[in-house]
Design an enzyme around this catalytic site. Structure first.
Site, PDB file in Angstrom:
ATOM      1  CB  ALA A   1     -43.128  51.499 223.682  1.00  0.00           C
ATOM      2  CG  HIS A   2     -43.307  53.400 218.045  1.00  0.00           C
ATOM      3  ND1 HIS A   2     -42.713  54.351 218.844  1.00  0.00           N
ATOM      4  CD2 HIS A   2     -42.554  53.341 216.921  1.00  0.00           C
ATOM      5  CE1 HIS A   2     -41.664  54.850 218.224  1.00  0.00           C
ATOM      6  NE2 HIS A   2     -41.544  54.258 217.048  1.00  0.00           N
ATOM      7  CB  ALA A   3     -44.701  48.306 215.164  1.00  0.00           C
TER       8      ALA A   3
END
Length: 312
Positions: free
Chosen positions: A228-230
């Site tokens: 749940a991140h980039a």
């Protein structure tokens, strides 16, 4: 342009947007702020510290307590229950109520219960009767008690065909190209004989970067969401060594879901790809190769920030 108030509604707030409709027996306190083109149905109660965006629908029997924000285009089904105090006692009030935010375009099914202090991500879908006890990622579909992720909206699923089981598996890859910019579903070399099985990949070929770090994710409860991140610069290469895991990739325009269920199938994620992993099987071991050492400043952990950076 004016709002419509049913004769049997009690609207004390002056902050009601144009074309908003408030129906019978709704009660809106003076401090509440409600945007334009909203539909506030019968029997809805809205406290003072509540912010409602534009084009929001709140169905019958919903109470919006202090600390709740509904962003634009949110749908709240009948008899949804919001809460704002984890330890309620009669006539005992916290110094500040917890904040609950429902992001743009999310929908909440009837009779769902939303615990306080939670953020429901943009475009998420909460199933009817669900009890939401933690943050919901953007676009996630959650159901159950406690609510867990069942999938993602508007997200095609890509499943490995496994390929033929041969002593040396070099069959051509028939997986269609990803719609997500730069993402590749990579088929690795697999060798099988009486001594066991081996999977191999070449750095610079199968892995299109020189790894600077690796980590393995395992023993994940199936309800937990990882990622749940980039990353602004870091590239990643995911291989599920055992069991299975579902991986979401998102470039801000397109989103796809890949099922990693064989160690000879890997997923390459370029920089500026929003990644989420969920639905880990009990025996899942996910190996991740990274192109850069750990750097907290390289992470983008908020989806709205990711969208702003990837489009800017």
């Amino acid at each position: 342009m004016t709002a419509f108030f049913h004769p049997n509604a009690l609207v004390e707030s002056p902050h009601i947007g144009d074309r908003t409709r408030v129906w019978a027996f709704a009660h809106i306190l003076p401090g509440a702020r409600i945007g334009s083109d909203c539909n506030i149905c019968d029997g809805v109660f809205v406290e003072n510290d509540v912010h409602v965006g534009d084009r929001v629908t709140v169905k019958i029997g919903v109470q919006l307590w202090d600390g709740i924000t509904l962003e634009d285009d949110v749908f709240v089904g009948p008899n949804v229950t919001f809460t704002n105090d984890l330890h309620p006692r009669s006539r005992q009030y916290p110094t500040q109520f917890l904040t609950t935010v429902v992001r743009k375009g999310a929908s909440i099914g009837g009779n769902a219960t939303i615990l306080p202090g939670i953020t429901i991500g943009a475009g998420a879908m909460i199933g009817a009767g669900s009890v939401v006890t933690r943050d919901v990622p953007p676009g996630a579909v959650v159901v159950g008690n406690p609510a867990h992720i069942r999938g993602y909206v508007n997200t095609p699923s890509v499943v490995s065909d496994g390929g033929p089981v041969e002593p040396i598996d070099s069959a051509p890859d028939t997986t269609p190209p990803s719609r997500v910019k730069g993402v590749k579903f990579v088929r690795l070399t697999r060798a099988i004989d009486l001594r066991g099985s081996l999977v191999a990949g070449d750095v610079g070929g199968d892995v299109p970067f020189q790894p600077q770090r690796f980590f393995a994710v395992h023993d994940v409860p199936s309800a937990e969401v990882r990622g749940a991140h980039a990353h602004r610069e870091c590239q990643q290469f995911l291989v599920c060594l055992s069991g299975s895991v579902h991986a979401i990739v998102d470039d801000g325009t397109n989103r796809e879901e890949y099922v990693l269920d064989s160690p000879d199938r890997a997923l390459y994620m370029p920089r500026m790809t929003w990644g989420t992993q969920y639905r880990y099987s009990p025996d899942a071991i996910l190996l991740v190769l990274a192109s850069l050492p750990y750097d907290n400043s390289d992470y983008i952990r908020d989806y709205d920030t990711f969208l702003a950076e990837v489009t800017g």
